[in-house]
Design a protein around this motif. Structure first.
Motif, PDB file in Angstrom:
ATOM      1  N   LEU A   1      -0.578-109.112 -34.391  1.00 20.54           N
ATOM      2  CA  LEU A   1       0.352-110.152 -33.962  1.00 20.54           C
ATOM      3  C   LEU A   1       0.324-110.313 -32.444  1.00 20.54           C
ATOM      4  CD1 LEU A   1       3.443-109.339 -36.224  1.00 20.54           C
ATOM      5  CD2 LEU A   1       1.926-111.323 -36.419  1.00 20.54           C
ATOM      6  N   GLN A   2       0.231-109.199 -31.753  1.00 21.30           N
ATOM      7  CA  GLN A   2       0.202-109.223 -30.293  1.00 21.30           C
ATOM      8  C   GLN A   2      -0.966-110.047 -29.768  1.00 21.30           C
ATOM      9  OE1 GLN A   2      -0.801-105.467 -28.497  1.00 21.30           O
ATOM     10  NE2 GLN A   2       0.198-105.984 -26.577  1.00 21.30           N
ATOM     11  N   VAL A   3      -2.157-109.828 -30.329  1.00 21.78           N
ATOM     12  CA  VAL A   3      -3.338-110.574 -29.891  1.00 21.78           C
ATOM     13  C   VAL A   3      -3.279-112.018 -30.382  1.00 21.78           C
ATOM     14  CG1 VAL A   3      -5.849-110.710 -30.010  1.00 21.78           C
ATOM     15  CG2 VAL A   3      -4.743-108.481 -29.827  1.00 21.78           C
ATOM     16  N   LEU A   4      -2.825-112.214 -31.616  1.00 20.57           N
ATOM     17  CA  LEU A   4      -2.761-113.561 -32.196  1.00 20.57           C
ATOM     18  C   LEU A   4      -1.908-114.494 -31.343  1.00 20.57           C
ATOM     19  CD1 LEU A   4      -3.505-115.379 -34.620  1.00 20.57           C
ATOM     20  CD2 LEU A   4      -1.395-114.598 -35.725  1.00 20.57           C
ATOM     21  N   TYR A   5      -0.773-113.957 -30.853  1.00 22.71           N
ATOM     22  CA  TYR A   5       0.143-114.786 -30.069  1.00 22.71           C
ATOM     23  C   TYR A   5       0.101-114.470 -28.575  1.00 22.71           C
ATOM     24  CZ  TYR A   5       1.823-116.028 -34.686  1.00 22.71           C
ATOM     25  OH  TYR A   5       1.894-116.476 -35.982  1.00 22.71           O
ATOM     26  N   ASN A   6      -0.878-113.625 -28.170  1.00 25.70           N
ATOM     27  CA  ASN A   6      -1.119-113.324 -26.747  1.00 25.70           C
ATOM     28  C   ASN A   6       0.149-112.839 -26.035  1.00 25.70           C
ATOM     29  OD1 ASN A   6      -2.644-113.046 -24.421  1.00 25.70           O
ATOM     30  ND2 ASN A   6      -2.484-115.190 -23.837  1.00 25.70           N
ATOM     31  N   LEU A   7       0.697-111.732 -26.522  1.00 27.67           N
ATOM     32  CA  LEU A   7       1.924-111.159 -25.968  1.00 27.67           C
ATOM     33  C   LEU A   7       1.681-109.743 -25.449  1.00 27.67           C
ATOM     34  CD1 LEU A   7       4.345-112.267 -28.834  1.00 27.67           C
ATOM     35  CD2 LEU A   7       4.097-113.363 -26.595  1.00 27.67           C
ATOM     36  N   SER A   8       2.533-109.281 -24.564  1.00 28.00           N
ATOM     37  CA  SER A   8       2.453-107.906 -24.054  1.00 28.00           C
ATOM     38  C   SER A   8       3.040-106.939 -25.072  1.00 28.00           C
ATOM     39  CB  SER A   8       3.222-107.786 -22.736  1.00 28.00           C
ATOM     40  OG  SER A   8       4.610-107.974 -22.966  1.00 28.00           O
ATOM     41  N   ASP A   9       2.893-105.640 -24.829  1.00 27.17           N
ATOM     42  CA  ASP A   9       3.463-104.634 -25.735  1.00 27.17           C
ATOM     43  C   ASP A   9       4.975-104.818 -25.871  1.00 27.17           C
ATOM     44  OD1 ASP A   9       0.940-103.640 -25.951  1.00 27.17           O
ATOM     45  OD2 ASP A   9       1.317-101.753 -24.890  1.00 27.17           O
ATOM     46  N   GLU A  10       5.642-105.036 -24.740  1.00 28.75           N
ATOM     47  CA  GLU A  10       7.099-105.180 -24.753  1.00 28.75           C
ATOM     48  C   GLU A  10       7.521-106.465 -25.459  1.00 28.75           C
ATOM     49  OE1 GLU A  10       5.302-104.464 -22.063  1.00 28.75           O
ATOM     50  OE2 GLU A  10       5.861-102.334 -21.871  1.00 28.75           O
ATOM     51  N   ARG A  11       6.795-107.570 -25.157  1.00 31.80           N
ATOM     52  CA  ARG A  11       7.186-108.857 -25.730  1.00 31.80           C
ATOM     53  C   ARG A  11       6.972-108.917 -27.231  1.00 31.80           C
ATOM     54  NH1 ARG A  11       7.374-113.707 -23.229  1.00 31.80           N
ATOM     55  NH2 ARG A  11       7.898-114.430 -25.330  1.00 31.80           N
ATOM     56  N   ILE A  12       5.913-108.304 -27.742  1.00 33.13           N
ATOM     57  CA  ILE A  12       5.681-108.384 -29.190  1.00 33.13           C
ATOM     58  C   ILE A  12       6.779-107.658 -29.957  1.00 33.13           C
ATOM     59  CG2 ILE A  12       4.145-106.356 -29.320  1.00 33.13           C
ATOM     60  CD1 ILE A  12       4.044-109.593 -31.444  1.00 33.13           C
ATOM     61  N   ILE A  13       7.278-106.549 -29.400  1.00 30.52           N
ATOM     62  CA  ILE A  13       8.382-105.841 -30.055  1.00 30.52           C
ATOM     63  C   ILE A  13       9.652-106.684 -29.990  1.00 30.52           C
ATOM     64  CG2 ILE A  13       9.854-103.787 -29.998  1.00 30.52           C
ATOM     65  CD1 ILE A  13       7.001-103.277 -31.019  1.00 30.52           C
ATOM     66  N   GLN A  14       9.931-107.290 -28.827  1.00 33.78           N
ATOM     67  CA  GLN A  14      11.116-108.140 -28.678  1.00 33.78           C
ATOM     68  C   GLN A  14      11.059-109.332 -29.626  1.00 33.78           C
ATOM     69  OE1 GLN A  14      11.119-109.224 -24.536  1.00 33.78           O
ATOM     70  NE2 GLN A  14      11.597-107.148 -23.824  1.00 33.78           N
ATOM     71  N   GLU A  15       9.907-109.991 -29.686  1.00 34.34           N
ATOM     72  CA  GLU A  15       9.763-111.176 -30.524  1.00 34.34           C
ATOM     73  C   GLU A  15       9.848-110.824 -32.017  1.00 34.34           C
ATOM     74  OE1 GLU A  15       9.399-114.423 -29.609  1.00 34.34           O
ATOM     75  OE2 GLU A  15       9.665-113.850 -27.508  1.00 34.34           O
ATOM     76  N   THR A  16       9.225-109.722 -32.389  1.00 40.55           N
ATOM     77  CA  THR A  16       9.215-109.330 -33.806  1.00 40.55           C
ATOM     78  C   THR A  16      10.610-108.950 -34.279  1.00 40.55           C
ATOM     79  OG1 THR A  16       6.950-108.527 -33.550  1.00 40.55           O
ATOM     80  CG2 THR A  16       8.146-107.790 -35.500  1.00 40.55           C
ATOM     81  N   GLN A  17      11.419-108.390 -33.391  1.00 38.85           N
ATOM     82  CA  GLN A  17      12.765-107.954 -33.763  1.00 38.85           C
ATOM     83  C   GLN A  17      13.620-109.129 -34.242  1.00 38.85           C
ATOM     84  OE1 GLN A  17      13.569-104.390 -33.436  1.00 38.85           O
ATOM     85  NE2 GLN A  17      14.936-105.222 -34.992  1.00 38.85           N
ATOM     86  N   VAL A  18      13.318-110.348 -33.769  1.00 42.93           N
ATOM     87  CA  VAL A  18      14.152-111.510 -34.115  1.00 42.93           C
ATOM     88  C   VAL A  18      13.379-112.572 -34.899  1.00 42.93           C
ATOM     89  CG1 VAL A  18      15.693-111.169 -32.143  1.00 42.93           C
ATOM     90  CG2 VAL A  18      13.655-112.587 -31.865  1.00 42.93           C
ATOM     91  N   ASN A  19      12.131-112.274 -35.297  1.00 40.83           N
ATOM     92  CA  ASN A  19      11.313-113.256 -35.995  1.00 40.83           C
ATOM     93  C   ASN A  19      11.098-112.811 -37.444  1.00 40.83           C
ATOM     94  OD1 ASN A  19       8.903-114.697 -36.983  1.00 40.83           O
ATOM     95  ND2 ASN A  19       8.728-115.440 -34.873  1.00 40.83           N
ATOM     96  N   LEU A  20      11.640-113.576 -38.369  1.00 41.09           N
ATOM     97  CA  LEU A  20      11.559-113.222 -39.787  1.00 41.09           C
ATOM     98  C   LEU A  20      10.121-113.152 -40.284  1.00 41.09           C
ATOM     99  CD1 LEU A  20      14.420-115.206 -41.568  1.00 41.09           C
ATOM    100  CD2 LEU A  20      14.201-112.723 -41.383  1.00 41.09           C
ATOM    101  N   ALA A  21       9.303-114.123 -39.891  1.00 44.55           N
ATOM    102  CA  ALA A  21       7.916-114.162 -40.366  1.00 44.55           C
ATOM    103  C   ALA A  21       7.151-112.930 -39.891  1.00 44.55           C
ATOM    104  CB  ALA A  21       7.228-115.436 -39.882  1.00 44.55           C
ATOM    105  N   TYR A  22       7.378-112.517 -38.623  1.00 41.63           N
ATOM    106  CA  TYR A  22       6.699-111.343 -38.087  1.00 41.63           C
ATOM    107  C   TYR A  22       7.102-110.097 -38.867  1.00 41.63           C
ATOM    108  CZ  TYR A  22       5.498-114.059 -33.847  1.00 41.63           C
ATOM    109  OH  TYR A  22       5.015-114.982 -32.968  1.00 41.63           O
ATOM    110  N   LYS A  23       8.422-109.956 -39.119  1.00 40.71           N
ATOM    111  CA  LYS A  23       8.898-108.751 -39.828  1.00 40.71           C
ATOM    112  C   LYS A  23       8.393-108.728 -41.265  1.00 40.71           C
ATOM    113  CE  LYS A  23      12.721-106.610 -37.503  1.00 40.71           C
ATOM    114  NZ  LYS A  23      14.062-106.027 -37.663  1.00 40.71           N
ATOM    115  N   TRP A  24       8.365-109.894 -41.905  1.00 45.44           N
ATOM    116  CA  TRP A  24       7.827-109.953 -43.268  1.00 45.44           C
ATOM    117  C   TRP A  24       6.362-109.527 -43.266  1.00 45.44           C
ATOM    118  CZ3 TRP A  24       3.692-112.752 -45.080  1.00 45.44           C
ATOM    119  CH2 TRP A  24       3.502-112.737 -46.459  1.00 45.44           C
ATOM    120  N   PHE A  25       5.593-110.010 -42.280  1.00 47.47           N
ATOM    121  CA  PHE A  25       4.171-109.676 -42.173  1.00 47.47           C
ATOM    122  C   PHE A  25       3.975-108.164 -41.988  1.00 47.47           C
ATOM    123  CE2 PHE A  25       0.276-109.196 -39.559  1.00 47.47           C
ATOM    124  CZ  PHE A  25      -0.648-109.745 -40.442  1.00 47.47           C
ATOM    125  N   LEU A  26       4.897-107.506 -41.297  1.00 45.34           N
ATOM    126  CA  LEU A  26       4.804-106.053 -41.092  1.00 45.34           C
ATOM    127  C   LEU A  26       5.177-105.271 -42.345  1.00 45.34           C
ATOM    128  CD1 LEU A  26       6.377-105.560 -37.543  1.00 45.34           C
ATOM    129  CD2 LEU A  26       3.970-105.783 -38.141  1.00 45.34           C
TER     130      LEU A  26
END
Length: 488
Positions: A59-84
């Motif tokens: 997900l981090q590479v797909l959406y070009n995010l940093s380590d910190e940002r991917i965790i922040q974004e995933t915490q509030v993104n339903l699709a990301y959490k479902w994918f995990l």
């Protein structure tokens, strides 16, 4: 995952969401076997699920995010959490775990298999039908700025001194102090600082023979800088922070500081091999490695399409031995023709020769009879004023010499078969396929962060490149699968 009451929220994710398609088509379970040897099964706290961490990196590479940002974004993104594969209310790993997994699990030898695994999945699904691979290289800027030799030496010394004092404060008085350079010392400043860095490194190793971690890393960098014969000629290590990055050429007038990614790709735009090198490396020398990686992944190769950088005699012979048709425009210069001085390299993009000290030729001329291709040579001339002051002049430049040249013999007879093939309609038709790899390079840079390195060092740059090609291959895999399904 044990479904919770909140898992009902996942019904809000559209059925045609890209992550649903990726989850359906791509098998991520291969990661368990790849990293198993890097975990201890019987001691320590249980590790986070490898697949969960790898999916986070995806997900981090797909959406070009940093380590910190991917965790922040995933915490509030339903699709990301479902994918995990976690529940909406579940907590996520600390960002530092992503770095450890990337460097110590994947980087411990498994990262090459990441790319191979997705290529094999494409083969199993019947997505790769072409027996042609296309090769090219692109560049990535380093995550640090280019420095002058004195800055490199001073920064490396400060960083080593600082990390030792931080971990072992009592040793501060035993370490040699940074020399204060006076005005009269400016001419010899680099040599003074070079001697200091060597002395500091030796002292640290004497006081801390069992050093490890960040101290070991700084000692390794200090040693590499001290031993770099090209440093004071301003052509060797150019950063104390990223000593693996190098100065390279995109053309005769454009240069860059960083790394090169050498890529092989099928006509279906599935990347089959990646080799990461310092920016000054020769594209053609990566040919065999790219070909072997592609064959190891299970791709059958009958044809190679590439530019003139891959037209060296050894590469053509390698293809001939494997019954592979080279669709490669020839350069009139045969890289391995005639006697060569060790360390001199011809750069096809800039059309000049680079000497062992890193200086490039200033002009060229053809010598010999036009009637005899065997006797003609391309002669490159160097700036003798720079040669006189070169630290590597011994055995290379004779004192008092009026010129310094380097000759490459033009031997057309070795290429007669390829010369004839270049004239054919088949060659002209097939070489038109080469530009599609340039679009792939643009995708890697524009959408997935390969314009500039996210991390420092060749080791981490390689991990970044392979994870990025994995993601780009998955995107292509989805498109090819949908195209196949719509056609059936």
């Amino acid at each position: 995952m044990t479904a919770s009451f909140h898992a009902e929220l996942y019904k809000l994710i559209p059925e045609d969401h890209p992550l649903r398609k990726i989850n359906e088509i791509v098998d991520f379970t291969f990661i368990h076997d790849l990293v198993r040897s890097s975990y201890c099964e019987h001691y320590g706290r249980p590790a986070n699920e490898p697949e969960l961490l790898f999916r986070l990196l995806f997900l981090q590479v797909l959406y070009n995010l940093s380590d910190e940002r991917i965790i922040q974004e995933t915490q509030v993104n339903l699709a990301y959490k479902w994918f995990l594969g976690v529940n909406p209310e579940d907590n996520l790993p600390d960002p530092s775990q992503l770095s450890r997994f990337r460097n110590h699990r994947l980087g411990a030898g498994a990262v090459d298999e990441v790319l191979i695994s997705v290529v094999r999945q494409c083969i199993e699904k019947g997505l790769v039908k072409s027996k042609t691979i296309i090769m090219d290289s692109t560049h990535t800027l380093a995550a640090s700025q280019k420095q002058k030799p004195l800055e490199v030496l001073r920064d490396a010394a400060k960083r080593l001194f600082r990390v030792v004092v931080k971990k072992h404060p009592k040793l501060e008085k035993k370490l040699p102090k940074l020399p204060g350079l006076r005005k009269e010392d400016q001419e010899d400043a680099e040599k003074i600082m070079l001697q200091y860095l060597a002395n500091l490194g030796e002292t640290v190793e004497l006081l801390l023979p069992d050093h490890e971690g960040s101290i070991s890393e700084k000692v390794r960098i200090a040693k590499a800088i001290v031993e770099d014969e090209r440093l004071l000629a301003n052509k060797g290590i150019m950063s104390a922070i990223d000593p693996d990055a190098r100065f390279g050429w995109k053309s005769n007038t454009k240069s860059f500081f960083g790394y090169k990614e050498h890529i092989a790709m099928t006509e279906e735009e599935i990347i089959t091999a990646v080799e990461v090198t310092e920016g000054s490396s020769d594209d053609g020398k990566q040919f065999k490695e790219l070909l072997n990686q592609t064959l190891d992944a299970g791709i059958e190769v009958h044809e190679v399409i590439a530019d003139t950088a891959y037209s060296g005699k050894d590469n053509l012979e390698e293809m001939k031995s494997k019954q592979i048709q080279p669709v490669v425009p020839l350069n009139p210069i045969v890289h391995n023709g005639g006697l060569r001085q060790e360390g001199f390299e011809y750069n096809k993009d800039a059309d000049f020769v680079i000497c062992p000290a890193g200086q490039h030729s200033i002009r060229k001329a053809v010598q010999g009879s036009k009637q005899s291709g065997n006797s003609r040579s391309l002669v490159f001339y160097f700036d003798t004023e720079k040669c006189k002051a070169c630290p590597l002049k011994e055995g290379c430049f004779k004192p008092g010499a009026k010129s310094k040249t380097y000759s490459i013999r033009i031997v057309a007879e070795h290429y007669q078969e390829q010369i004839e093939f270049e004239k054919s309609d088949t060659f002209k038709e097939r070489i038109c396929r080469r530009p599609i790899i340039e679009h792939k390079n643009a995708e890697l840079k524009r959408y997935h962060g390969m314009t500039k390195a996210k991390y420092r060092g060749l080791f981490r740059m390689r991990i970044q490149a392979i994870l990025t090609t994995f993601v780009v291959n998955v995107k292509r895999m989805i498109k090819l699968t949908e195209k196949m399904q719509s056609a059936s």
